[in-house]
Structure formats: structure tokens, C-alpha cells
Design a protein around this motif. Structure first.
Motif, PDB file in Angstrom:
ATOM      1  N   LYS A 117       0.829  -1.203   0.000  1.00  0.00           N
ATOM      2  CA  LYS A 117       0.000   0.000   0.000  1.00  0.00           C
ATOM      3  C   LYS A 117       0.864   1.253   0.000  1.00  0.00           C
ATOM      4  O   LYS A 117       1.891   1.323   0.659  1.00  0.00           O
ATOM      5  N   SER A 118       0.414   2.246  -0.769  1.00  0.00           N
ATOM      6  CA  SER A 118       1.099   3.541  -0.808  1.00  0.00           C
ATOM      7  C   SER A 118       0.067   4.617  -1.115  1.00  0.00           C
ATOM      8  O   SER A 118      -1.124   4.325  -1.260  1.00  0.00           O
ATOM      9  N   ASP A 119       0.529   5.857  -1.224  1.00  0.00           N
ATOM     10  CA  ASP A 119      -0.384   6.957  -1.549  1.00  0.00           C
ATOM     11  C   ASP A 119      -0.990   6.792  -2.936  1.00  0.00           C
ATOM     12  O   ASP A 119      -2.063   7.329  -3.214  1.00  0.00           O
ATOM     13  N   GLU A 120      -0.316   6.063  -3.807  1.00  0.00           N
ATOM     14  CA  GLU A 120      -0.800   5.849  -5.168  1.00  0.00           C
ATOM     15  C   GLU A 120      -1.708   4.630  -5.284  1.00  0.00           C
ATOM     16  O   GLU A 120      -2.202   4.313  -6.365  1.00  0.00           O
ATOM     17  N   GLY A 121      -1.920   3.934  -4.164  1.00  0.00           N
ATOM     18  CA  GLY A 121      -2.772   2.758  -4.178  1.00  0.00           C
ATOM     19  C   GLY A 121      -1.968   1.501  -3.868  1.00  0.00           C
ATOM     20  O   GLY A 121      -0.871   1.568  -3.322  1.00  0.00           O
TER      21      GLY A 121
END
Length: 261
Positions: A117-121
Motif C-alpha cells: 500500500k502507498s499513496d498511489e494505491g
């Protein structure tokens, strides 16, 4: 293609595939539930398994780690269905090969960055490519495996029929059946280890399956599921072409690598 446009296209295409198969499965299941002496629970379970299979293929085309969650459900249900119907060859193949490969695939994709998981999905799997030598091993293995399976299925057909020889139509069916099984076995390996080239095999699987089920419809063999199975593999073929497009783009952008890197 603009990233935002491509994202919207993939979403719409995936919804089209899942909804199309849901309608096909729902109509077929509703029709069969009206027939006498039907095992309602097993029929509903098989329909649910078919939908899990479609979602599994859609997820794999998009490089999503949930591929193997839905794949595990699909294979587990298939294992139960084959056992209930006394189809022990496919039961063994699902229980002792395809089911463990879902676990192996989940672990391999996790190691290759899928599901983070990251800020970009949620990140996609880092794909890799076959080397020239691996291509040769793959081609040789497919030829040998198809020949072995053909010999086994041909022998079973000879035992099951009272005729002295297997008809040419039956031989064509046996060859297609052997080819599809071989491609499925090899394709599962490439999928579990995140090789781009899996999509060439899945395309061949789906084309062969379309021919196989079309043949079943023409000669009137098999169960009443033949039309929906044909419809299913048409959708699978469309998804495989989209999967190849997505994974080739990952490869071209430098996100794919070889095993020996």
C-alpha cells in the motif's frame, strides 16, 4: 494512452467482463435449478466458483495480489465439484497442483512487490521475462506433456468405448483436451512466478477451449453447460488480450526483468 484514460478503460473493461459472466452464470443456474433431481447446493456452488474464476483472471491481468485469493476459492470449489462428480483425474490435478500453486503464487508475488500500500494505491507485481533458454525448455516441456497426456486420454477413450478404434472426431477432441491441460499447467507456473509470457499461453488456452466447447456444441456431447462454457472462454480470451497489453507495457517501461537478474 493517457494514464487516467487507461485507468478508466481498464475499470470499464473489467466491469464488463465480470457483469457479462455474472449474467451468463445466473441465467444458466436459474434454468438448471428448474430441472428435476438437480443438486441445488452444488449447482449454486459451481456458479459461484465460475464467478470467482472470472474475478481471478481479471485481477491477474491487472497484476493484483488478490489474484491468488480469488484463485484459491475458484480452485477449491472446482476440487469439490470434481470430487462430487467422480471426475478423479481433474480432482487430483486441482487438489494437488492448482491449489498449492495459489499459495506459491501469493508468496512469489508478495516478494515481487505486489500488494504494497502507498499513496498511489496498492502496488502491482514486478513482472519478469523468459530468457531464450527458458523459452526452449517451455516449448519442449509443452510438447512432451501434451504427448503424454494424449497417450493417457487416448487409452482411457479406448477403454471407455466398445469400438475397435477411436474416431477421428474423438482424436481431435482428445488432442485439444491434452493441449488445453498442458497449457493450463504451464500457464499456472508462469502466472505464479510472474512471467509476462504467461499471456501467450492463456491466449492459446482460451482459443483452444473455444474450439473445444464449440466442437461439443456441434456434436451435442457433454452437459448443457457447453454454451455458457463457450461464453466464459470468449470473455477469458478478451481478458487475456488485455492482460498481455498491460504486462507488455510494464515490461517496456523497464519494470520487468529476467530470472537471472
Amino acid at each position: 494512452m493517457n494514464p487516467q484514460i487507461e485507468k478508466k478503460f481498464n475499470l470499464a473493461f473489467n466491469i464488463f467482463l465480470v457483469c457479462g459472466m455474472f449474467i451468463a452464470v445466473a441465467l444458466t443456474t436459474a434454468f438448471k435449478l428448474r430441472q428435476p433431481d438437480v443438486k441445488a447446493f452444488m449447482l449454486l456452488l459451481a456458479g459461484f466458483g465460475s464467478l470467482m474464476g472470472v474475478v481471478n483472471t481479471v485481477m491477474s491481468a491487472n497484476g493484483h495480489i488478490l489474484t491468488f485469493v480469488f484463485g484459491f476459492l475458484d480452485v477449491l470449489i472446482g476440487t469439490i465439484i470434481y470430487l462430487d462428480n467422480g471426475i478423479y483425474g481433474n480432482f487430483a490435478l486441482h487438489a494437488f497442483y492448482f491449489l498449492p500453486m495459489q499459495v506459491i503464487g501469493f508468496r512469489q508475488w508478495s516478494r515481487r512487490g505486489a500488494g504494497v500500500k502507498s499513496d498511489e494505491g496498492i502496488s502491482k507485481v514486478r513482472a519478469r521475462r523468459l530468457s531464450g533458454r527458458q523459452w526452449l525448455f517451455l516449448a519442449g516441456g509443452l510438447v512432451v506433456l501434451t504427448a503424454v497426456l494424449y497417450g493417457i486420454l487416448y487409452g482411457v477413450e479406448r477403454l471407455a468405448t466398445t469400438r475397435s478404434a477411436v474416431s477421428s472426431l474423438s482424436q481431435e477432441k482428445i488432442f485439444l483436451d491434452s493441449l488445453v491441460m498442458s497449457l493450463n499447467i504451464a500457464g499456472q507456473v508462469l502466472l505464479s512466478f510472474a512471467y509476462v509470457e504467461q499471456w501467450y499461453l492463456w491466449i492459446l488456452v482460451n482459443i483452444s477451449s473455444i474450439v473445444l466447447w464449440s466442437h461439443a456444441i456441434v456434436i451435442g456431447s457433454g452437459s448443457g453447460n457447453a454454451p455458457v462454457m463457450l461464453f466464459k472462454y470468449v470473455f477469458y480470451l478478451l481478458n487475456s488480450l488485455n492482460g498481455l497489453r498491460i504486462w507488455m507495457k510494464l515490461s517496456a517501461s523497464g519494470q520487468a526483468d529476467h530470472l537471472d537478474n
